[in-house]
Enzyme design. Structure first.
Site, PDB file in Angstrom:
ATOM      1  N   HIS A   8       0.818  -1.211   0.000  1.00 40.89           N
ATOM      2  CA  HIS A   8       0.000   0.000   0.000  1.00 40.89           C
ATOM      3  C   HIS A   8       0.853   1.262   0.000  1.00 40.89           C
ATOM      4  O   HIS A   8       0.404   2.328   0.415  1.00 40.89           O
ATOM      5  CB  HIS A   8      -0.961   0.001   1.197  1.00 40.89           C
ATOM      6  CG  HIS A   8      -2.041  -1.004   1.051  1.00 40.89           C
ATOM      7  ND1 HIS A   8      -2.080  -2.165   1.774  1.00 40.89           N
ATOM      8  CD2 HIS A   8      -3.111  -1.046   0.225  1.00 40.89           C
ATOM      9  CE1 HIS A   8      -3.132  -2.868   1.409  1.00 40.89           C
ATOM     10  NE2 HIS A   8      -3.773  -2.217   0.474  1.00 40.89           N
ATOM     11  N   CYS A  16       4.129  13.528  -6.506  1.00 40.64           N
ATOM     12  CA  CYS A  16       3.376  14.632  -7.095  1.00 40.64           C
ATOM     13  C   CYS A  16       2.311  14.056  -8.009  1.00 40.64           C
ATOM     14  O   CYS A  16       2.612  13.243  -8.892  1.00 40.64           O
ATOM     15  CB  CYS A  16       4.299  15.549  -7.896  1.00 40.64           C
ATOM     16  SG  CYS A  16       3.380  16.842  -8.780  1.00 40.64           S
ATOM     17  N   CYS A  19       3.260  15.621 -11.962  1.00 37.53           N
ATOM     18  CA  CYS A  19       4.355  15.140 -12.811  1.00 37.53           C
ATOM     19  C   CYS A  19       4.907  13.778 -12.410  1.00 37.53           C
ATOM     20  O   CYS A  19       5.728  13.205 -13.121  1.00 37.53           O
ATOM     21  CB  CYS A  19       5.489  16.160 -12.838  1.00 37.53           C
ATOM     22  SG  CYS A  19       6.375  16.340 -11.261  1.00 37.53           S
ATOM     23  N   CYS A  41       4.688  20.821  -5.406  1.00 36.73           N
ATOM     24  CA  CYS A  41       5.841  20.154  -6.029  1.00 36.73           C
ATOM     25  C   CYS A  41       6.815  21.224  -6.520  1.00 36.73           C
ATOM     26  O   CYS A  41       6.410  22.195  -7.165  1.00 36.73           O
ATOM     27  CB  CYS A  41       5.358  19.294  -7.191  1.00 36.73           C
ATOM     28  SG  CYS A  41       6.672  18.534  -8.158  1.00 36.73           S
ATOM     29  N   CYS A  44       6.911  20.997 -10.634  1.00 34.28           N
ATOM     30  CA  CYS A  44       5.832  21.458 -11.520  1.00 34.28           C
ATOM     31  C   CYS A  44       4.754  22.280 -10.823  1.00 34.28           C
ATOM     32  O   CYS A  44       3.836  22.763 -11.475  1.00 34.28           O
ATOM     33  CB  CYS A  44       5.189  20.263 -12.215  1.00 34.28           C
ATOM     34  SG  CYS A  44       4.067  19.298 -11.173  1.00 34.28           S
ATOM     35  N   THR A  82      -5.914  -9.269  10.231  1.00 32.67           N
ATOM     36  CA  THR A  82      -6.649  -9.477   9.002  1.00 32.67           C
ATOM     37  C   THR A  82      -7.732 -10.524   9.144  1.00 32.67           C
ATOM     38  O   THR A  82      -7.606 -11.466   9.909  1.00 32.67           O
ATOM     39  CB  THR A  82      -5.687  -9.891   7.869  1.00 32.67           C
ATOM     40  OG1 THR A  82      -6.439 -10.062   6.670  1.00 32.67           O
ATOM     41  CG2 THR A  82      -4.959 -11.184   8.172  1.00 32.67           C
ATOM     42  N   SER A  83      -8.792 -10.340   8.380  1.00 29.50           N
ATOM     43  CA  SER A  83      -9.843 -11.349   8.287  1.00 29.50           C
ATOM     44  C   SER A  83      -9.554 -12.281   7.116  1.00 29.50           C
ATOM     45  O   SER A  83     -10.279 -13.221   6.883  1.00 29.50           O
ATOM     46  CB  SER A  83     -11.195 -10.666   8.060  1.00 29.50           C
ATOM     47  OG  SER A  83     -11.164  -9.965   6.823  1.00 29.50           O
TER      48      SER A  83
END
Length: 188
Positions: A8, A16, A19, A41, A44, A82-83
């Site tokens: 994750h 950013c 860009c 950023c 950009c 966790t399940s």
């Protein structure tokens, strides 16, 4: 760090949205501490966000493939918080199980763990259930000690623990609640 697979993303980097530039989170936090409310950023002017996968964003296929490969090579697989119902990463347990790994599952909800363990045992998987509150360091240590005592080591750990105890805007959370959410969801 090369052995850590962050399916994750990571809070240690920013990206950013304009860009695609990525960089260290610390430098952006330093800009905030210096008085910039919402640092853009520097390449950009686009919006910066943590390099985590947000709701609606696709997981990175190469990262998931790497996690599945590691699961297939594990002898002892620890799934925490966790399940085993959230895919695709819940499939890592299936991959480890198919390769003959011993599986350890832990979560605060003992009843859910027992039901999952019964399903896994019914198909011939050796499974150890360790109920624990992963928001408490001593509980984390107890889980690790229990697994190492039983199996001698941990080859892979999949952390799917998470919590969102705040009601309303996260911006209204006090520091203690914020730390609880961040520590459990991102750092354990």
């Amino acid at each position: 760090p090369e052995r850590v697979i962050e399916e994750h993303g990571t809070m240690r980097k920013v990206v950013c949205w304009g860009c695609g530039w990525t960089g260290p989170m610390q430098s952006v936090l330093d800009r905030v501490r210096a008085g910039e409310e919402d640092p853009p950023c520097t390449a950009c002017g686009g919006i910066l966000k943590s390099a985590t996968i947000s709701f609606g964003q696709q997981l990175v296929p190469e990262v998931i493939e790497r996690a599945m490969q590691a699961a297939q090579e594990a002898d002892v697989f620890l799934a925490v918080g966790t399940s085993l119902q959230v895919y695709p990463i819940a499939g890592a347990v299936t991959a480890a199980r198919a390769a003959g790994a011993k599986v350890v599952i832990t979560s605060r909800k003992a009843q859910d763990l027992e039901a999952t363990a019964c399903e896994m045992t019914a198909i011939g998987c050796e499974v150890l259930v360790v109920p624990a509150h992963l928001g408490k360091f001593e509980e984390i240590q107890r889980v690790v000690d229990t697994v190492v005592q039983k199996f001698g080591r941990i080859d892979i750990l999949v952390n799917n623990a998470g919590a969102s105890p705040a009601m309303g805007s996260v911006l209204d959370s006090d520091e203690r609640l914020w730390d609880t959410i961040m520590n459990l969801n991102l750092f354990y």
